[in-house]
Design an enzyme around this catalytic site. Sequence first.
Site, short mmCIF file in Angstrom:
data_model
loop_
_atom_site.label_atom_id
_atom_site.label_comp_id
_atom_site.label_asym_id
_atom_site.label_seq_id
_atom_site.Cartn_x
_atom_site.Cartn_y
_atom_site.Cartn_z
N LYS A 1 0.84 -1.20 0.00
CA LYS A 1 0.00 0.00 0.00
C LYS A 1 0.87 1.25 0.00
O LYS A 1 0.59 2.22 -0.69
CB LYS A 1 -0.95 -0.01 1.20
N GLN B 1 -5.78 -2.10 9.01
CA GLN B 1 -5.68 -3.44 8.43
C GLN B 1 -6.36 -4.47 9.33
O GLN B 1 -6.08 -4.55 10.53
CB GLN B 1 -4.19 -3.79 8.23
N ASP C 1 -11.93 2.21 3.06
CA ASP C 1 -12.32 0.81 2.93
C ASP C 1 -13.81 0.67 2.64
O ASP C 1 -14.27 -0.40 2.22
CB ASP C 1 -12.06 0.07 4.25
N1 GUN Z 1 -7.74 -7.30 5.36
C1 GUN Z 1 -7.94 -8.01 4.21
N2 GUN Z 1 -8.48 -7.23 3.27
C2 GUN Z 1 -8.64 -6.00 3.81
C3 GUN Z 1 -9.14 -4.78 3.31
O1 GUN Z 1 -9.58 -4.64 2.16
N3 GUN Z 1 -9.13 -3.74 4.17
C4 GUN Z 1 -8.67 -3.85 5.45
N4 GUN Z 1 -8.71 -2.78 6.22
N5 GUN Z 1 -8.19 -4.98 5.94
C5 GUN Z 1 -8.18 -6.04 5.12
#
Ligand code: GUN
Length: 283
Positions: A53, A97, A120
């Site tokens: 990211k 996350q 998200d």
């Molecule tokens: N863990 C797995 N996929 C995601 C996601 O798209 N966003 C977040 N915040 N955590 C994740």
Amino acid sequence: MANIIDGKQISAAIRAEIKEETLAFEKENGIRPGLAVIIVGEDPASQVYVRNKRRACDEVGFYSEAYELPASTTQEELNALVDKLNADPAIHGILCQLPLPKHLDENEVILRIDPKKDVDAFHPANVGRIMIGDYSFLPCTPAGVMALLQRSGIDVTGKECVVVGRSNIVGKPQAMLLLHANGTVTICHSRTKNLAEVCRRADILIAAIGKADFFTADMVKEGAVVIDVGMNRRADGKLTGDVDFASVAPKASYITPVPGGVGPMTITMLMKNTLTAAKDSVR
Ligand code: GUN
């Protein structure tokens, strides 16, 4: 043999567009989109995501901050960090996350993030907006799937779409987006009877159950579009999807590989949401 949908290539094209838009936006408004990523604990998979990211932020010209907190972090400490980021004008998107260590309440964090910074799209306010079709952000993985379909010239209108998996992150919002795109949508899950039979009806099959190589050729209609959202690690350490690629690919018209299909799109859609959040902040 199916056309293989190249998620890396499509993702790179979209990132180039985002980079250009970001430059233009910054020039006009003097604002650089900013993303904060929070990770709690030492889950190796999560650490890889966070690194990717950050790299993506650099690539498209965003400002980014990464908070790598110890597994011992308390709810109060995490809440305080979210509050600080909510109030920080340099940060337009906040991503915590998941999964979090067991002693922390994911829901509490999701509710605490300012919906305007919820890149998200996990906050109930944003989930609700998606349901009624009036949204700023789409959840990253389902949005990535829609972009793959669009950019591969696959029209959803009137098609039988079968989504296997009903998570809040993928299955449920995915079904909603396919519905918005005028698909005829069925959601399947672990209690679905005659799963193979339902899957065989699909013109577009979305596999999102998290079981390695689960979907085999007998579950797929000749000529179907097969989108594999799975990301599983085999015993030998190799990454594999939910679809048994070797047996399904010859039968499908289009298929996404793992890795290199949906995966790269998820982060790209996160970049898109962050740019949208920055743009919305000056409206
Ligand atoms: N863990 C797995 N996929 C995601 C996601 O798209 N966003 C977040 N915040 N955590 C994740």
